[in-house]
Write an enzyme that holds these catalytic residues in place. Structure first.
Site, PDB file in Angstrom:
ATOM      1  N   HIS A  91       0.814  -1.220   0.000  1.00  0.00           N
ATOM      2  CA  HIS A  91       0.000   0.000   0.000  1.00  0.00           C
ATOM      3  C   HIS A  91       0.845   1.267   0.000  1.00  0.00           C
ATOM      4  O   HIS A  91       1.963   1.298   0.497  1.00  0.00           O
ATOM      5  CB  HIS A  91      -0.974  -0.006   1.181  1.00  0.00           C
ATOM      6  CG  HIS A  91      -0.338  -0.081   2.536  1.00  0.00           C
ATOM      7  ND1 HIS A  91       0.007   1.036   3.257  1.00  0.00           N
ATOM      8  CD2 HIS A  91       0.017  -1.144   3.309  1.00  0.00           C
ATOM      9  CE1 HIS A  91       0.529   0.651   4.421  1.00  0.00           C
ATOM     10  NE2 HIS A  91       0.554  -0.658   4.472  1.00  0.00           N
ATOM     11  N   ASP A  93      -0.466   4.350   1.113  1.00  0.00           N
ATOM     12  CA  ASP A  93      -0.750   5.293   2.201  1.00  0.00           C
ATOM     13  C   ASP A  93       0.111   4.944   3.406  1.00  0.00           C
ATOM     14  O   ASP A  93       0.652   3.844   3.504  1.00  0.00           O
ATOM     15  CB  ASP A  93      -2.243   5.288   2.569  1.00  0.00           C
ATOM     16  CG  ASP A  93      -2.759   3.923   3.013  1.00  0.00           C
ATOM     17  OD1 ASP A  93      -2.295   2.906   2.457  1.00  0.00           O
ATOM     18  OD2 ASP A  93      -3.614   3.867   3.917  1.00  0.00           O
ATOM     19  N   ASP A 124       6.476   1.010   5.908  1.00  0.00           N
ATOM     20  CA  ASP A 124       5.052   0.653   5.883  1.00  0.00           C
ATOM     21  C   ASP A 124       4.304   1.638   5.010  1.00  0.00           C
ATOM     22  O   ASP A 124       3.720   2.572   5.515  1.00  0.00           O
ATOM     23  CB  ASP A 124       4.510   0.650   7.319  1.00  0.00           C
ATOM     24  CG  ASP A 124       3.098   0.110   7.387  1.00  0.00           C
ATOM     25  OD1 ASP A 124       2.655  -0.539   6.426  1.00  0.00           O
ATOM     26  OD2 ASP A 124       2.420   0.375   8.396  1.00  0.00           O
ATOM     27  N   GLU A 158      -5.093   1.414   3.159  1.00  0.00           N
ATOM     28  CA  GLU A 158      -4.779   0.293   4.053  1.00  0.00           C
ATOM     29  C   GLU A 158      -4.685   0.701   5.503  1.00  0.00           C
ATOM     30  O   GLU A 158      -5.121  -0.032   6.388  1.00  0.00           O
ATOM     31  CB  GLU A 158      -3.467  -0.376   3.622  1.00  0.00           C
ATOM     32  CG  GLU A 158      -3.270  -1.769   4.185  1.00  0.00           C
ATOM     33  CD  GLU A 158      -2.620  -1.824   5.557  1.00  0.00           C
ATOM     34  OE1 GLU A 158      -2.602  -2.895   6.162  1.00  0.00           O
ATOM     35  OE2 GLU A 158      -2.140  -0.763   6.048  1.00  0.00           O
ATOM     36  N   GLU A 159      -4.096   1.872   5.777  1.00  0.00           N
ATOM     37  CA  GLU A 159      -3.859   2.227   7.186  1.00  0.00           C
ATOM     38  C   GLU A 159      -5.166   2.375   7.970  1.00  0.00           C
ATOM     39  O   GLU A 159      -5.250   1.918   9.105  1.00  0.00           O
ATOM     40  CB  GLU A 159      -3.041   3.519   7.284  1.00  0.00           C
ATOM     41  CG  GLU A 159      -1.569   3.353   6.874  1.00  0.00           C
ATOM     42  CD  GLU A 159      -0.781   2.489   7.865  1.00  0.00           C
ATOM     43  OE1 GLU A 159      -1.212   2.326   9.011  1.00  0.00           O
ATOM     44  OE2 GLU A 159       0.275   1.981   7.452  1.00  0.00           O
ATOM     45  N   GLU A 185       4.380  -6.525   2.973  1.00  0.00           N
ATOM     46  CA  GLU A 185       4.495  -5.792   4.231  1.00  0.00           C
ATOM     47  C   GLU A 185       5.797  -6.209   4.915  1.00  0.00           C
ATOM     48  O   GLU A 185       6.508  -7.079   4.428  1.00  0.00           O
ATOM     49  CB  GLU A 185       3.295  -6.117   5.131  1.00  0.00           C
ATOM     50  CG  GLU A 185       1.964  -5.593   4.620  1.00  0.00           C
ATOM     51  CD  GLU A 185       1.610  -4.199   5.161  1.00  0.00           C
ATOM     52  OE1 GLU A 185       2.452  -3.585   5.841  1.00  0.00           O
ATOM     53  OE2 GLU A 185       0.502  -3.744   4.876  1.00  0.00           O
ATOM     54  N   HIS A 382       5.895   2.501  11.797  1.00  0.00           N
ATOM     55  CA  HIS A 382       5.217   3.540  12.588  1.00  0.00           C
ATOM     56  C   HIS A 382       6.139   4.144  13.646  1.00  0.00           C
ATOM     57  O   HIS A 382       5.687   4.459  14.751  1.00  0.00           O
ATOM     58  CB  HIS A 382       3.939   3.010  13.269  1.00  0.00           C
ATOM     59  CG  HIS A 382       2.879   2.580  12.297  1.00  0.00           C
ATOM     60  ND1 HIS A 382       1.601   2.247  12.663  1.00  0.00           N
ATOM     61  CD2 HIS A 382       2.902   2.413  10.945  1.00  0.00           C
ATOM     62  CE1 HIS A 382       0.892   1.899  11.606  1.00  0.00           C
ATOM     63  NE2 HIS A 382       1.668   1.984  10.541  1.00  0.00           N
TER      64      HIS A 382
HETATM   65 ZN   LIG Z   1       1.248  -1.661   6.090  1.00  0.00          ZN
END
Ligand SMILES: [Zn+2]
Length: 413
Positions: A91, A93, A124, A158-159, A185, A382
């Site tokens: 993804h 985003d 991510d 996705e997030e 991922e 993150h």
């Molecule tokens: Zn992810």
């Protein structure tokens, strides 16, 4: 964790792996440039448009077929024309920045230091997109798509709502159901075959408002919530457990009520984050929680996750994301192990993720065999140290380049 055994690598796969290893380094600079470009774009959920456009451009110049945008805004491009349909998904985003001052390098200025590329969303999941895109491109250039048609999905949304964009692609856009989904991922170049699901539940209790100077005239909803919180905590030992994925969990993450400090509150609502084992359903969860809080006056409901794509589609839906676990002996896992064995003469560990992914739809809802493989490391996801190791980035592209040949061998063997 499943202990690996050594798969037998057929001669044609060894030969193909040699060509992939020899050819990949020539693409490294372009792969890094593309990844750096999309890191420069701030792409919160629903704002992925510029990164999608940049990804489509990279697919066109890389010789992909059928380069297009899904109605939910995902970038799509295809290589190969074989009978097995593989969907490579990662993804575009990314999570929001909590405190920019904590970042050693500016989040939107990709920086290479000591072989690592730092930048927002690197781990991510933008490095995952760069892995699948360059892997598919290399497979096409080396004529290694075998019996596979590979679609690369630079995914959106996705997030906030993992799986929602893929669900729309398959159920509304009419994209043919793939034989397998591969998620790039963070796995640090190991394989993943499942994760717990998650859902949000809100429990509400009503009281009666009164002026705070005469509380005896009201019925305080916060006081009524107190035994409900205890009842929710008391459920923990009885939550379902999966031998591989681990224990289901449940935690109250927010309490809300009227914003009136001088009134007796007429309602109070608790938000619950619940992590699920495969097989749990919205109905089963609401029934369990309802049985615990109902006698205390509480009502439970599954909220709607609001989400709008950058193309303007309202994809809001229930905040329920099922868990999944692919059998450790599944041919898809075997194909992943065989790919690594052919490339590097070693088999990757096969484990499960702690976090949730688009697999919640592909495997959890649609039942499509799904695995994960990516160059990024879970510990940086993150965090202000958001990064990808550039050697691993290229290795992940090699994996995705060789995978169609290994998958074809397993399926036709
Ligand atoms: Zn992810």
């Amino acid at each position: 964790m499943t202990l690996p055994t050594r798969p037998r690598v057929p001669a044609h796969l060894t030969e193909a792996a040699g060509r992939v290893r020899a050819s990949a380094p020539a693409l490294a600079a372009a792969q890094i440039e593309y990844l750096s470009d999309i890191i420069r774009m701030r792409t919160y959920t629903g704002e992925e448009g510029p990164a999608v456009e940049r990804t489509l451009q990279e697919m066109r110049s890389g010789g992909f077929d059928d380069v297009r945008t899904a109605s939910a805004g995902d970038a799509l491009g295809t290589v190969g024309t074989g009978r097995y349909h593989l969907l490579y998904d990662a993804h575009l985003d990314h999570n929001e920045i909590a405190d920019e001052d904590e970042w050693p390098y500016p989040p939107l200025e990709p920086t290479v230091d000591d072989g690592k590329l730092y930048g927002l969303g690197a781990s991510d999941c933008k490095a995952g997109v760069a892995s699948i895109l360059y892997g598919a491109r290399l497979a096409a250039e080396l004529d290694l798509t075998a019996d596979c048609t590979v679609t690369v999905q630079g995914a959106t949304l996705e997030e906030d709502a993992e799986g929602f964009a893929m669900r729309h692609l398959l159920e509304a856009d009419g994209f043919p159901t793939p034989d397998a989904v591969l998620l790039a991922e963070a796995t640090d170049l190991t394989l993943r075959r499942g994760h717990r699901g998650r859902c949000e539940v809100r429990v509400k209790v009503r009281g009666k408002a009164a002026h705070a100077s005469t509380p005896e005239l009201g019925d305080n909803a916060i006081s009524k919530m107190r035994p409900i919180l205890d009842a929710l905590d008391a459920m923990t030992p009885d939550l379902p457990t999966d031998g591989t994925l681990g224990r289901g969990t449940q935690v109250v993450t927010m309490l809300t009520g009227p914003h009136t400090p001088n009134s007796v509150p007429s309602w109070c609502e608790a938000t619950i984050d619940r992590r699920l084992t495969p097989g749990e359903t919205p109905e089963s969860i609401l029934a369990e929680i309802g049985a615990a809080v109902g006698p205390l006056g509480g009502t439970a409901e599954l909220p709607i996750q609001p989400v709008t794509s950058w193309t303007g589609l309202d994809l809001s839906g229930p905040a329920f994301f099922p868990g999944w676990l692919l059998d450790g002996d599944d041919p898809l896992v075997d194909a992943g192990r065989l790919t690594c064995a052919a490339l590097w003469d070693q088999e990757p560990p096969v484990d499960v993720w702690q976090f949730s992914t688009n697999g919640t739809y592909s495997a959890g809802a649609a039942g499509i065999p799904t695995i994960g493989y990516g160059p990024m490391e879970e510990e940086y996801v993150h965090t202000p140290l958001d990064q990808v190791d550039l050697v691993k980035l290229l290795k992940a592209a090699m994996f995705y380049a060789l995978f169609p040949t290994a998958y074809t061998h397993i399926r036709s063997g």
